[in-house]
Motif scaffolding. Sequence first.
Motif, PDB file in Angstrom:
ATOM      1  N   PRO A   1      -6.383  -2.444   3.324  1.00  0.00           N
ATOM      2  CA  PRO A   1      -5.004  -1.939   3.341  1.00  0.00           C
ATOM      3  C   PRO A   1      -4.955  -0.414   3.344  1.00  0.00           C
ATOM      4  O   PRO A   1      -5.695   0.238   2.614  1.00  0.00           O
ATOM      5  CB  PRO A   1      -4.410  -2.517   2.050  1.00  0.00           C
ATOM      6  N   PHE A   2      -4.088   0.145   4.176  1.00  0.00           N
ATOM      7  CA  PHE A   2      -3.921   1.599   4.232  1.00  0.00           C
ATOM      8  C   PHE A   2      -2.443   1.921   4.424  1.00  0.00           C
ATOM      9  O   PHE A   2      -1.660   1.099   4.925  1.00  0.00           O
ATOM     10  CB  PHE A   2      -4.762   2.226   5.361  1.00  0.00           C
ATOM     11  N   ALA A   3      -2.065   3.128   4.030  1.00  0.00           N
ATOM     12  CA  ALA A   3      -0.671   3.569   4.134  1.00  0.00           C
ATOM     13  C   ALA A   3      -0.407   4.140   5.519  1.00  0.00           C
ATOM     14  O   ALA A   3      -1.224   4.881   6.073  1.00  0.00           O
ATOM     15  CB  ALA A   3      -0.370   4.612   3.063  1.00  0.00           C
ATOM     16  N   LEU A   4       0.737   3.794   6.093  1.00  0.00           N
ATOM     17  CA  LEU A   4       1.122   4.329   7.391  1.00  0.00           C
ATOM     18  C   LEU A   4       1.511   5.796   7.269  1.00  0.00           C
ATOM     19  O   LEU A   4       2.092   6.218   6.265  1.00  0.00           O
ATOM     20  CB  LEU A   4       2.298   3.536   7.976  1.00  0.00           C
ATOM     21  N   THR A   5       1.192   6.560   8.302  1.00  0.00           N
ATOM     22  CA  THR A   5       1.580   7.965   8.342  1.00  0.00           C
ATOM     23  C   THR A   5       3.056   8.085   8.721  1.00  0.00           C
ATOM     24  O   THR A   5       3.703   7.105   9.122  1.00  0.00           O
ATOM     25  CB  THR A   5       0.716   8.725   9.355  1.00  0.00           C
ATOM     26  N   HIS A   6       3.587   9.290   8.617  1.00  0.00           N
ATOM     27  CA  HIS A   6       4.995   9.515   8.965  1.00  0.00           C
ATOM     28  C   HIS A   6       5.256   9.176  10.435  1.00  0.00           C
ATOM     29  O   HIS A   6       6.268   8.532  10.767  1.00  0.00           O
ATOM     30  CB  HIS A   6       5.366  10.976   8.674  1.00  0.00           C
TER      31      HIS A   6
ATOM     32  N   GLY B   1       2.263  -8.720   7.636  1.00  0.00           N
ATOM     33  CA  GLY B   1       1.673  -8.437   6.335  1.00  0.00           C
ATOM     34  C   GLY B   1       2.008  -7.069   5.778  1.00  0.00           C
ATOM     35  O   GLY B   1       1.584  -6.723   4.667  1.00  0.00           O
ATOM     36  N   ILE B   2       2.770  -6.272   6.504  1.00  0.00           N
ATOM     37  CA  ILE B   2       3.148  -4.934   6.031  1.00  0.00           C
ATOM     38  C   ILE B   2       4.108  -5.055   4.852  1.00  0.00           C
ATOM     39  O   ILE B   2       5.075  -5.823   4.893  1.00  0.00           O
ATOM     40  CB  ILE B   2       3.786  -4.121   7.167  1.00  0.00           C
ATOM     41  N   VAL B   3       3.837  -4.292   3.796  1.00  0.00           N
ATOM     42  CA  VAL B   3       4.681  -4.322   2.596  1.00  0.00           C
ATOM     43  C   VAL B   3       5.092  -2.900   2.213  1.00  0.00           C
ATOM     44  O   VAL B   3       4.430  -1.924   2.587  1.00  0.00           O
ATOM     45  CB  VAL B   3       3.936  -4.985   1.406  1.00  0.00           C
ATOM     46  N   HIS B   4       6.195  -2.796   1.460  1.00  0.00           N
ATOM     47  CA  HIS B   4       6.688  -1.515   0.947  1.00  0.00           C
ATOM     48  C   HIS B   4       6.433  -1.489  -0.551  1.00  0.00           C
ATOM     49  O   HIS B   4       6.944  -2.330  -1.289  1.00  0.00           O
ATOM     50  CB  HIS B   4       8.181  -1.356   1.233  1.00  0.00           C
ATOM     51  N   THR B   5       5.655  -0.532  -0.990  1.00  0.00           N
ATOM     52  CA  THR B   5       5.355  -0.420  -2.410  1.00  0.00           C
ATOM     53  C   THR B   5       5.099   1.037  -2.774  1.00  0.00           C
ATOM     54  O   THR B   5       4.439   1.769  -2.030  1.00  0.00           O
ATOM     55  CB  THR B   5       4.126  -1.282  -2.797  1.00  0.00           C
ATOM     56  N   GLY B   6       5.649   1.450  -3.908  1.00  0.00           N
ATOM     57  CA  GLY B   6       5.442   2.806  -4.394  1.00  0.00           C
ATOM     58  C   GLY B   6       5.916   3.883  -3.433  1.00  0.00           C
ATOM     59  O   GLY B   6       5.326   4.959  -3.389  1.00  0.00           O
ATOM     60  N   GLY B   7       6.966   3.591  -2.676  1.00  0.00           N
ATOM     61  CA  GLY B   7       7.478   4.556  -1.706  1.00  0.00           C
ATOM     62  C   GLY B   7       6.620   4.694  -0.468  1.00  0.00           C
ATOM     63  O   GLY B   7       6.843   5.603   0.330  1.00  0.00           O
TER      64      GLY B   7
END
Length: 481
Positions: free
Chosen positions: A253-258, A384-390
Amino acid sequence: MKKRAEKPSKVDKVDSAIEEEPKPKTADDYQCSGHLQLEFPELCKLMGVKEIPSVKVKRPRILESRMTKWSPGRCLQIELENEEHNNVKEVKISGWTVDELMLQVLSKILPSLSNLLCLRMWRIGLTDGTFTSMKNTVSLCSNLRKVVLEGNPLPEQSYHLLLGEDSMLTELSLRNNRIGEEGARLIGSALSNPHSANKNLRSLNLAYNRIGDAGALHIAQGLRLNRSLLSLSLSYNHIGDNGAARLAEVLGPFALTHEEIVERRKLLIKGDQSNMVQSSLVSLADSHEPALSVPSNSSLDQISKSAKHTTKKRDNPKKEEKPAQSPAAKKEEAKVAKKDNKAPRSQAGKGKDKNLLVSEQEGTSPSQAVEVTVDTVIPLLDPGIVHTGGKVIHPGNTCLTSLNLSGNELSEQSLKVFLSSLESQCEGGLLRLSLSKNRFPSDCDTFLKIQEMMSQKHPLSKNSTSQMEDEYGEAKTSSPA
């Protein structure tokens, strides 16, 4: 007295003979039929090639292993399918410079080989200019799927041109081309970026280059949204813990960039709009009422005439006489009535059937209608994309099944990142991970855990712990001891 028939003069005979002589062929007029052994030397003569390379048919591997792998001198090695001369499936060029003139010959003859699947080029002295010509020739070969371009360093490192979005190649080997950070950046962007991605390449070999940590970051960036690549080799590329950790992070899992989030929102908006259009089409197909329109004068006249005609029929009490039917015709009529009664039940209530109904009204074929109902998975719209911690968290790349990082500079520090990412891969993910000849002891705990995990995911890897060399001398095994 009768006049004698006039005999044609010798001058006329000479003129007719000159007219009948065929004009000499030129390279532009030459039409290739796919018989490379016959047509290649002829085309070289027409193009003015001074030293014409020979054409040699590749021998079976049993006999070839006893000989040198690359034939000396200027030659084209070809492999035939079913020993048919016009059925060439592989062409190999090695050890001699292919200049612009020779590339013109190849650009004419290679596209005529309808069954050409593989093109191997080793140390052929390509320049940035001749590489562009070669790339154009590759794009003209309709069935070419594998290209091996090795030992050809280019100053501009424009190898990414072979990885364009419209490229049909499934296998590409770029070993030993001195590819550095800039070349890795271009290749990573060609693999994927927020706006486009390569959709056909399955195997990419970048071994024995100079990618380093900085280049590995770009390759990892290209793996974020690529869902076609299955096998990647980055062995012997001076990659350390920083580059290896970034590669490992992409697998989990990794965070998407702007920029990726903005592109995701655009795709969601487009999806909502397309869904609204489809729902409106379905509602129109389901409704039995005709669309409202303003009647014209001619239509009003026709309506009044039809109304008068119907009133006359109502005033006449006599029923319209039907022609007499035979018993067989009555049975057929009953069968048709039963089918008509069953039809509405199968069409009611299902979204796919509604879409098919709309497509039939629009005049499309059933196969096209099915394609409309099937949704292709876009990485930025992964369920499977989720929103967590902003943050918007992507589940990671689980399509890559083989990664070779042997012969680099990894320590146990980057192995821990790999272990964490592998543990987070629920379905799919890596089946082979080659980590031999790095800077960690073979008995360290993290490496042993990775080995055990790989053996559970891919049972065949238990029997492949020894280093096996392929035809280029690179290890294929996943978890060597």
